[in-house]
Design a protein around this motif. Sequence first.
Motif, PDB file in Angstrom:
ATOM      1  N   ILE A  83       0.877  -1.169   0.000  1.00 13.67           N
ATOM      2  CA  ILE A  83       0.000   0.000   0.000  1.00 13.67           C
ATOM      3  C   ILE A  83       0.917   1.221   0.000  1.00 13.67           C
ATOM      4  CG2 ILE A  83      -0.204  -0.066   2.551  1.00 13.67           C
ATOM      5  CD1 ILE A  83      -3.084   0.982   2.170  1.00 13.67           C
ATOM      6  N   SER A  84       0.535   2.247  -0.740  1.00  9.52           N
ATOM      7  CA  SER A  84       1.428   3.391  -0.848  1.00  9.52           C
ATOM      8  C   SER A  84       0.613   4.679  -0.757  1.00  9.52           C
ATOM      9  CB  SER A  84       2.161   3.298  -2.187  1.00  9.52           C
ATOM     10  OG  SER A  84       2.844   4.482  -2.444  1.00  9.52           O
ATOM     11  N   VAL A  85       1.008   5.559   0.144  1.00  8.27           N
ATOM     12  CA  VAL A  85       0.246   6.800   0.343  1.00  8.27           C
ATOM     13  C   VAL A  85       0.784   7.878  -0.594  1.00  8.27           C
ATOM     14  CG1 VAL A  85      -0.422   8.593   1.995  1.00  8.27           C
ATOM     15  CG2 VAL A  85      -0.248   6.224   2.743  1.00  8.27           C
ATOM     16  N   VAL A  86      -0.133   8.452  -1.385  1.00  7.18           N
ATOM     17  CA  VAL A  86       0.224   9.578  -2.251  1.00  7.18           C
ATOM     18  C   VAL A  86      -0.128  10.835  -1.482  1.00  7.18           C
ATOM     19  CG1 VAL A  86      -0.239  10.707  -4.437  1.00  7.18           C
ATOM     20  CG2 VAL A  86      -0.350   8.225  -4.285  1.00  7.18           C
ATOM     21  N   SER A  87       0.832  11.755  -1.369  1.00  9.92           N
ATOM     22  CA  SER A  87       0.522  12.933  -0.547  1.00  9.92           C
ATOM     23  C   SER A  87       0.614  14.232  -1.341  1.00  9.92           C
ATOM     24  CB  SER A  87       1.454  12.980   0.659  1.00  9.92           C
ATOM     25  OG  SER A  87       2.780  12.758   0.266  1.00  9.92           O
ATOM     26  N   PHE A  88      -0.278  15.142  -1.009  1.00  6.79           N
ATOM     27  CA  PHE A  88      -0.262  16.509  -1.536  1.00  6.79           C
ATOM     28  C   PHE A  88      -0.159  17.395  -0.301  1.00  6.79           C
ATOM     29  CE2 PHE A  88      -2.364  13.979  -4.676  1.00  6.79           C
ATOM     30  CZ  PHE A  88      -1.976  14.509  -5.893  1.00  6.79           C
ATOM     31  N   GLU A  89       1.080  17.664   0.107  1.00  9.47           N
ATOM     32  CA  GLU A  89       1.275  18.336   1.397  1.00  9.47           C
ATOM     33  C   GLU A  89       0.649  19.722   1.434  1.00  9.47           C
ATOM     34  OE1 GLU A  89       3.863  16.644   0.105  1.00  9.47           O
ATOM     35  OE2 GLU A  89       4.436  15.187   1.632  1.00  9.47           O
ATOM     36  N   LYS A  90       0.790  20.480   0.359  1.00  3.08           N
ATOM     37  CA  LYS A  90       0.267  21.846   0.346  1.00  3.08           C
ATOM     38  C   LYS A  90      -1.226  21.881   0.615  1.00  3.08           C
ATOM     39  CE  LYS A  90       3.291  24.510  -2.644  1.00  3.08           C
ATOM     40  NZ  LYS A  90       3.451  24.901  -4.042  1.00  3.08           N
ATOM     41  N   GLU A  91      -1.936  20.965  -0.055  1.00  3.83           N
ATOM     42  CA  GLU A  91      -3.394  20.956   0.098  1.00  3.83           C
ATOM     43  C   GLU A  91      -3.840  20.136   1.302  1.00  3.83           C
ATOM     44  OE1 GLU A  91      -1.768  20.247  -2.698  1.00  3.83           O
ATOM     45  OE2 GLU A  91      -2.764  21.115  -4.445  1.00  3.83           O
ATOM     46  N   GLY A  92      -2.901  19.353   1.873  1.00  3.00           N
ATOM     47  CA  GLY A  92      -3.273  18.489   2.988  1.00  3.00           C
ATOM     48  C   GLY A  92      -4.179  17.363   2.570  1.00  3.00           C
ATOM     49  N   PHE A  93      -3.891  16.827   1.380  1.00  2.00           N
ATOM     50  CA  PHE A  93      -4.726  15.715   0.912  1.00  2.00           C
ATOM     51  C   PHE A  93      -3.855  14.475   0.723  1.00  2.00           C
ATOM     52  CE2 PHE A  93      -6.661  13.147  -2.430  1.00  2.00           C
ATOM     53  CZ  PHE A  93      -7.954  13.019  -1.948  1.00  2.00           C
ATOM     54  N   PHE A  94      -4.334  13.355   1.235  1.00  2.00           N
ATOM     55  CA  PHE A  94      -3.562  12.114   1.133  1.00  2.00           C
ATOM     56  C   PHE A  94      -4.453  10.991   0.615  1.00  2.00           C
ATOM     57  CE2 PHE A  94      -2.082  14.762   4.572  1.00  2.00           C
ATOM     58  CZ  PHE A  94      -0.747  14.928   4.247  1.00  2.00           C
ATOM     59  N   TYR A  95      -3.827  10.112  -0.194  1.00  2.00           N
ATOM     60  CA  TYR A  95      -4.621   9.016  -0.759  1.00  2.00           C
ATOM     61  C   TYR A  95      -3.827   7.718  -0.673  1.00  2.00           C
ATOM     62  CZ  TYR A  95      -6.460   5.990  -4.435  1.00  2.00           C
ATOM     63  OH  TYR A  95      -6.936   4.910  -5.144  1.00  2.00           O
ATOM     64  N   PRO A  96      -4.295   6.764   0.113  1.00  2.00           N
ATOM     65  CA  PRO A  96      -3.600   5.483   0.170  1.00  2.00           C
ATOM     66  C   PRO A  96      -3.936   4.648  -1.077  1.00  2.00           C
ATOM     67  CG  PRO A  96      -5.134   5.766   2.032  1.00  2.00           C
ATOM     68  CD  PRO A  96      -5.465   6.799   1.004  1.00  2.00           C
ATOM     69  N   ALA A  97      -2.926   4.462  -1.954  1.00  2.00           N
ATOM     70  CA  ALA A  97      -3.151   3.679  -3.165  1.00  2.00           C
ATOM     71  C   ALA A  97      -2.962   2.211  -2.831  1.00  2.00           C
ATOM     72  CB  ALA A  97      -2.170   4.095  -4.254  1.00  2.00           C
ATOM     73  N   VAL A  98      -3.998   1.440  -3.062  1.00  2.00           N
ATOM     74  CA  VAL A  98      -3.934   0.011  -2.748  1.00  2.00           C
ATOM     75  C   VAL A  98      -4.781  -0.732  -3.770  1.00  2.00           C
ATOM     76  CG1 VAL A  98      -5.893   0.091  -1.133  1.00  2.00           C
ATOM     77  CG2 VAL A  98      -4.120  -1.646  -0.838  1.00  2.00           C
ATOM     78  N   CYS A  99      -4.482  -1.995  -3.971  1.00  2.00           N
ATOM     79  CA  CYS A  99      -5.211  -2.810  -4.941  1.00  2.00           C
ATOM     80  C   CYS A  99      -6.703  -2.769  -4.647  1.00  2.00           C
ATOM     81  CB  CYS A  99      -4.711  -4.254  -4.900  1.00  2.00           C
ATOM     82  SG  CYS A  99      -5.695  -5.365  -5.930  1.00  2.00           S
ATOM     83  N   GLN A 100      -7.500  -2.550  -5.687  1.00  2.00           N
ATOM     84  CA  GLN A 100      -8.947  -2.469  -5.524  1.00  2.00           C
ATOM     85  C   GLN A 100      -9.629  -3.810  -5.772  1.00  2.00           C
ATOM     86  OE1 GLN A 100     -10.489   0.672  -4.570  1.00  2.00           O
ATOM     87  NE2 GLN A 100      -8.307   0.857  -4.094  1.00  2.00           N
ATOM     88  N   GLN A 101      -8.822  -4.858  -5.988  1.00  2.00           N
ATOM     89  CA  GLN A 101      -9.330  -6.210  -6.252  1.00  2.00           C
ATOM     90  C   GLN A 101     -10.412  -6.151  -7.346  1.00  2.00           C
ATOM     91  OE1 GLN A 101      -7.298  -7.891  -4.610  1.00  2.00           O
ATOM     92  NE2 GLN A 101      -6.929  -6.909  -2.653  1.00  2.00           N
TER      93      GLN A 101
END
Lengths: 245, 159
Positions: free
Chosen positions: B37-55
């Motif tokens: 699982i890998s977290v994509v971060s947008f620090e400036k906007e304070g938005f984070f998205y954990p990228a993980v297999c959606q099966q």
Amino acid sequence: MKLIIDGREVSAYPGETILEVCRRENIFIPTLCYHPAFKGQGVCRMCMVELEDENGNRRMVASCTYPVQEGLKIVTFSAKIDKVRKNIIRLLASRAKGSDYIQDLAGQYGVEPLDLPGLDNEKCILCRLCVNACKLMGSSVLAAVWRGIDKKISTPYEEAAEECIGCAACYEVCPTGAIEMKEENGQRIIWNKVFNLVLCQHCGKAYATEEQIALVERKTGISLPALCEACRSQNLAGRLKNFSG
Amino acid sequence: MGKILYVQPEKCTGCRTCELTCSFLHTGEFNPLRSRISVVSFEKEGFFYPAVCQQCSPAPCMMVCPTGAISRNASTGAMEVNHEICIRCKMCMIACPFGATFYDERANQIIKCDLCGGDPACVKMCRGEALSFSSLNPAVGSKKRAAAAKIKEVLEEVR
């Protein structure tokens, strides 16, 4: 069905080979040309085992291709098997002088390679794992060409093959590192063919060949933006960010 | 239908505990490069998205796999990689629409979320509850799908 391997009773399913049963039962048999993704080929003969009949007579078979039968008595190690394996390693080590893997193996088996001329940089042991991998990928570009001492693995007429997609699966399965692949200046060179690598639109990383992407699109019916794996999830996250914010 | 790993990016704090938990449980190392699982971060906007297999179903990675090394585990619904028969052609990585199929260079293996055999550890460790493991009622599921399809249509028109 029941088999007896080294005096131990083991159960097996019809259609399995002796090697598959031994792998499952954690009985060690050395192999060079076997990969679980493909069928046994019977090329390298490292996996030779002895079968014993009712009279105690033994004969040798290649375990990777021999299908199991009810009540089969198998011996996986004996002086004779050891001699055969050492001979194979000695001959392969004499041929593949350039392969560290085979030379290490010769050291482990304690055999001295013969001194054959003109084979100083040879790495290939003609195990044909690459041929199998290429076939499975759907390209079927690789095959053994020439015969006798000139035999080698190559593409048709040793030219750049039209069907080759530059996936490098052959490079990955090769046990001796005999297949050469170069990646530089956004190009991948393998089997005399030059592939243009697709660069990630976001970070510029070269992540696949054009042919590989075309094959993926054909198989899945999905056409993805030209982004590498990491940038693909970032792109998705960026879209979600706009959606939620 | 079994349970799904439900990701709510708006709740993610970007702490990356999920990455460490995942790599530790699968490899014994705290190494985000070996995480599934890998977290994509947008620090400036304070938005984070954990990228993980959606099966996915149907799964593009399974469709392109030449050796059949990727298959769906019938009990957990997870797409699992059989490392024994994988020839590392990396077609699954090219095909994954979410970029959630990773390559572990140290182990020389293709890695992806296997839902930890039906009990994902990242969910238990997630403090912000951005990851949850919830069951999907089949009746509700089909309605959800229909609603999502409508939204997709609208979005496509707008675009």
